[in-house]
Design a protein around this motif. Structure first.
Motif, PDB file in Angstrom:
ATOM      1  N   LEU A  90      30.129  88.479  28.164  1.00 27.92           N
ATOM      2  CA  LEU A  90      30.418  87.596  29.295  1.00 27.92           C
ATOM      3  C   LEU A  90      29.284  87.539  30.297  1.00 27.92           C
ATOM      4  O   LEU A  90      29.266  86.645  31.146  1.00 27.92           O
ATOM      5  N   VAL A  91      28.341  88.477  30.249  1.00 28.25           N
ATOM      6  CA  VAL A  91      27.252  88.522  31.237  1.00 28.25           C
ATOM      7  C   VAL A  91      25.961  88.070  30.560  1.00 28.25           C
ATOM      8  O   VAL A  91      25.424  88.749  29.699  1.00 28.25           O
ATOM      9  N   LEU A  92      25.473  86.897  30.968  1.00 30.26           N
ATOM     10  CA  LEU A  92      24.278  86.338  30.335  1.00 30.26           C
ATOM     11  C   LEU A  92      23.574  85.359  31.277  1.00 30.26           C
ATOM     12  O   LEU A  92      23.406  84.180  30.976  1.00 30.26           O
ATOM     13  N   PRO A  93      23.155  85.824  32.466  1.00 32.72           N
ATOM     14  CA  PRO A  93      22.506  84.903  33.414  1.00 32.72           C
ATOM     15  C   PRO A  93      21.199  84.358  32.874  1.00 32.72           C
ATOM     16  O   PRO A  93      20.466  85.048  32.165  1.00 32.72           O
ATOM     17  N   ASN A 101      35.564  88.517  37.359  1.00 32.46           N
ATOM     18  CA  ASN A 101      34.194  89.018  37.360  1.00 32.46           C
ATOM     19  C   ASN A 101      33.716  89.180  35.916  1.00 32.46           C
ATOM     20  O   ASN A 101      34.331  89.911  35.138  1.00 32.46           O
ATOM     21  N   PRO A 102      32.624  88.522  35.516  1.00 29.61           N
ATOM     22  CA  PRO A 102      32.170  88.642  34.129  1.00 29.61           C
ATOM     23  C   PRO A 102      31.837  90.074  33.705  1.00 29.61           C
ATOM     24  O   PRO A 102      31.913  90.406  32.524  1.00 29.61           O
ATOM     25  N   HIS A 103      31.471  90.929  34.663  1.00 23.60           N
ATOM     26  CA  HIS A 103      31.138  92.310  34.325  1.00 23.60           C
ATOM     27  C   HIS A 103      32.379  93.103  33.938  1.00 23.60           C
ATOM     28  O   HIS A 103      32.332  93.943  33.028  1.00 23.60           O
ATOM     29  N   ARG A 104      33.467  92.858  34.645  1.00 24.36           N
ATOM     30  CA  ARG A 104      34.756  93.471  34.316  1.00 24.36           C
ATOM     31  C   ARG A 104      35.836  92.485  34.763  1.00 24.36           C
ATOM     32  O   ARG A 104      36.105  92.351  35.963  1.00 24.36           O
ATOM     33  N   PRO A 105      36.447  91.792  33.812  1.00 27.61           N
ATOM     34  CA  PRO A 105      37.372  90.710  34.173  1.00 27.61           C
ATOM     35  C   PRO A 105      38.586  91.141  34.971  1.00 27.61           C
ATOM     36  O   PRO A 105      39.244  90.293  35.580  1.00 27.61           O
ATOM     37  N   GLU A 106      38.873  92.435  35.024  1.00 27.44           N
ATOM     38  CA  GLU A 106      40.008  92.885  35.845  1.00 27.44           C
ATOM     39  C   GLU A 106      39.604  93.110  37.295  1.00 27.44           C
ATOM     40  O   GLU A 106      40.450  93.459  38.134  1.00 27.44           O
ATOM     41  N   ALA A 133      30.025  81.765  37.353  1.00 24.47           N
ATOM     42  CA  ALA A 133      29.455  80.818  36.391  1.00 24.47           C
ATOM     43  C   ALA A 133      27.994  81.137  36.102  1.00 24.47           C
ATOM     44  O   ALA A 133      27.536  81.011  34.961  1.00 24.47           O
ATOM     45  N   VAL A 134      27.249  81.551  37.124  1.00 27.38           N
ATOM     46  CA  VAL A 134      25.846  81.923  36.927  1.00 27.38           C
ATOM     47  C   VAL A 134      25.748  83.259  36.192  1.00 27.38           C
ATOM     48  O   VAL A 134      24.972  83.414  35.246  1.00 27.38           O
ATOM     49  N   ALA A 135      26.546  84.248  36.605  1.00 24.54           N
ATOM     50  CA  ALA A 135      26.503  85.557  35.955  1.00 24.54           C
ATOM     51  C   ALA A 135      26.856  85.459  34.482  1.00 24.54           C
ATOM     52  O   ALA A 135      26.295  86.176  33.650  1.00 24.54           O
ATOM     53  N   ALA A 136      27.783  84.554  34.143  1.00 26.38           N
ATOM     54  CA  ALA A 136      28.238  84.409  32.766  1.00 26.38           C
ATOM     55  C   ALA A 136      27.358  83.476  31.948  1.00 26.38           C
ATOM     56  O   ALA A 136      27.650  83.221  30.772  1.00 26.38           O
TER      57      ALA A 136
END
Length: 434
Positions: free
Chosen positions: A4-7, A141-146, A159-162
């Protein structure tokens, strides 16, 4: 499972598109595919039936304009997410609310005109807290969705982080750009108040409301700022290391131990790299100053929503409604007093900056890493004094242990020093990412 994290860097994407190495249609296909794969989890974008077809048409139309590689504008073919309080022709504005979209309709914002003039393509509206106030949307949060992505520019940061878009537009009234940037591990840039025109944006508190950007890197923020800010003058950027100031006192006491420990490490790294760092006693009357800043915010919020709230109060989330009611309870004399104290606060801050020779104030970007849960967007207090004074701010992601949630360093320059802030931050980013 999809990462999920791919800026992605605006500068690298733009360079490839402008040089003709990548076709806008091809890149838009990748964008649509990425959104389709990860946004079901992240929920950064407002749902839009037919988004992929609209974007394909926009990319095809851009390709047919025939601009030669050397003549293509700075953001040629770059897809951009826009916080859903910014009016865009052809896309409804809901502002994260249950109000009828036709009630919120308005003329397209100048910031959108400038993006389009620079060759950008509008990927869609990004999720915002209701009316950019207090009630978070569904974004994760793309780093931890919870965990929360922060707010109110939650969708833009996520959107940018993902990696769904390399550039997104957000707004900040108190901490709505800097905090989500820190939580999501991206660069958040809030210009000096007024550097980007606010027409076509649903207002919260016009005294503080500021448009800004979320990107992967500082260089990306600088590229976008040159297209969006009034009177941008890169020549103002000068070489040399800035003097860094730490505002000692009750303000830093709001930061959690994890954030303070990381901040101490960042300060050591900067000193080791040769930066002059000075500690300055500041904000001795922080609680009183903060109270008066919030009086301005809530008073203006209530006036901005007077007509809508009178008609649709029952459709407001109770957290937003309570903020409006608090603003309604503030009288004109309270507001006038608060504005006077805000001006005095800004003057005191400017005087201390000059007296101690500070070029950039540095602080934690947020009180700590992104909290667990989605019911709250976190605490905006680390942004409060700087937003209250209308100063340009930047959150830079910093090095962190594997699997740890992101933390950021907030850098704050003098009013109007946006160009130098971004120029200096390029080197700060290099030091802090090592």
């Amino acid at each position: 499972m999809e990462d999920l994290v791919l800026p992605t860097s605006v500068a690298s994407v733009s360079e490839s598109l402008r040089a003709g190495e990548t076709d806008p249609k091809e890149y838009m296909e990748r964008t649509c595919a990425r959104i389709a794969r990860v946004d079901g989890t992240v929920q950064a974008f407002v749902a839009e039936p037919g988004r992929a077809d609209r974007l394909r048409d926009a990319a095809r139309e851009l390709s047919t304009r025939g601009a030669e590689p050397g003549e293509r504008p700075a953001l040629y073919g770059v897809p951009v997410g826009l916080k859903d309080i910014v009016h865009v022709n052809g896309l409804p504005t809901r502002a994260g609310s249950a109000l009828p979209p036709e009630v919120l309709r308005g003329e397209q914002a100048t910031v959108v005109d400038r993006l389009l003039r620079a060759g950008a393509l509008i990927a869609g509206k990004t999720v915002t807290s209701e009316f950019a106030v207090a009630a978070p949307g569904p974004t994760r949060n793309p780093h931890r969705p919870e965990h929360t992505p922060g707010g109110s520019s939650s969708g833009s940061a996520a959107a940018v982080a993902a990696g769904m878009v390399p550039l997104a537009i957000g707004t900040q009234t108190i901490g709505s750009l800097i905090r989500p940037a820190a939580y999501c591990g991206v660069v958040g840039f809030k210009p000096s108040h007024g550097r980007i025109p606010l027409d076509g944006v649903v207002p919260t508190s016009p005294t503080y409301d500021t448009l800004g950007t979320l990107t992967a890197k500082v260089a990306d923020a600088a590229l976008a700022a040159a297209c969006l800010c009034d009177d941008w003058q890169p020549a103002r950027a000068v070489p040399g290391r800035p003097v860094l100031g730490i505002p000692d006192g009750p303000y830093l006491g709001f930061a959690e131990p994890e954030a303070l420990a990381a901040f101490d490490e960042q300060v050591v790294a900067l000193r080791t790299a040769g930066y002059d760092v000075v500690r300055v006693p500041m904000f001795e009357d922080f609680e009183e100053d903060a109270f008066q800043l919030f009086v301005v915010n809530l008073y203006e919020l209530a006036r901005s929503h007077a007509e809508w709230f009178a008609r649709f109060e029952k459709l407001y989330d109770e957290r937003t409604a309570e903020a409006v009611r608090q603003g309604q309870s503030a009288g004109d004399s309270d507001y006038a007093k608060a504005l006077e104290q805000r001006d005095d606060f800004r003057d005191r801050l400017e005087a201390a900056t000059g007296r101690h020779g500070v070029d950039l104030w540095i602080t934690p970007s947020a009180t700590g890493p992104a909290p667990f849960g989605l019911d709250s967007a976190g605490d905006s207090v680390m942004s409060l004094p700087w937003s209250g004074a209308g100063l340009p701010c930047l959150s830079i992601p910093t090095a962190r242990p594997p699997a740890a949630l992101p933390l950021g360093l907030q850098c704050v320059a003098r009013f109007g020093d946006d160009e130098r802030l971004l120029s200096w931050a390029l080197e700060l980013e290099r030091v802090l990412s090592a």
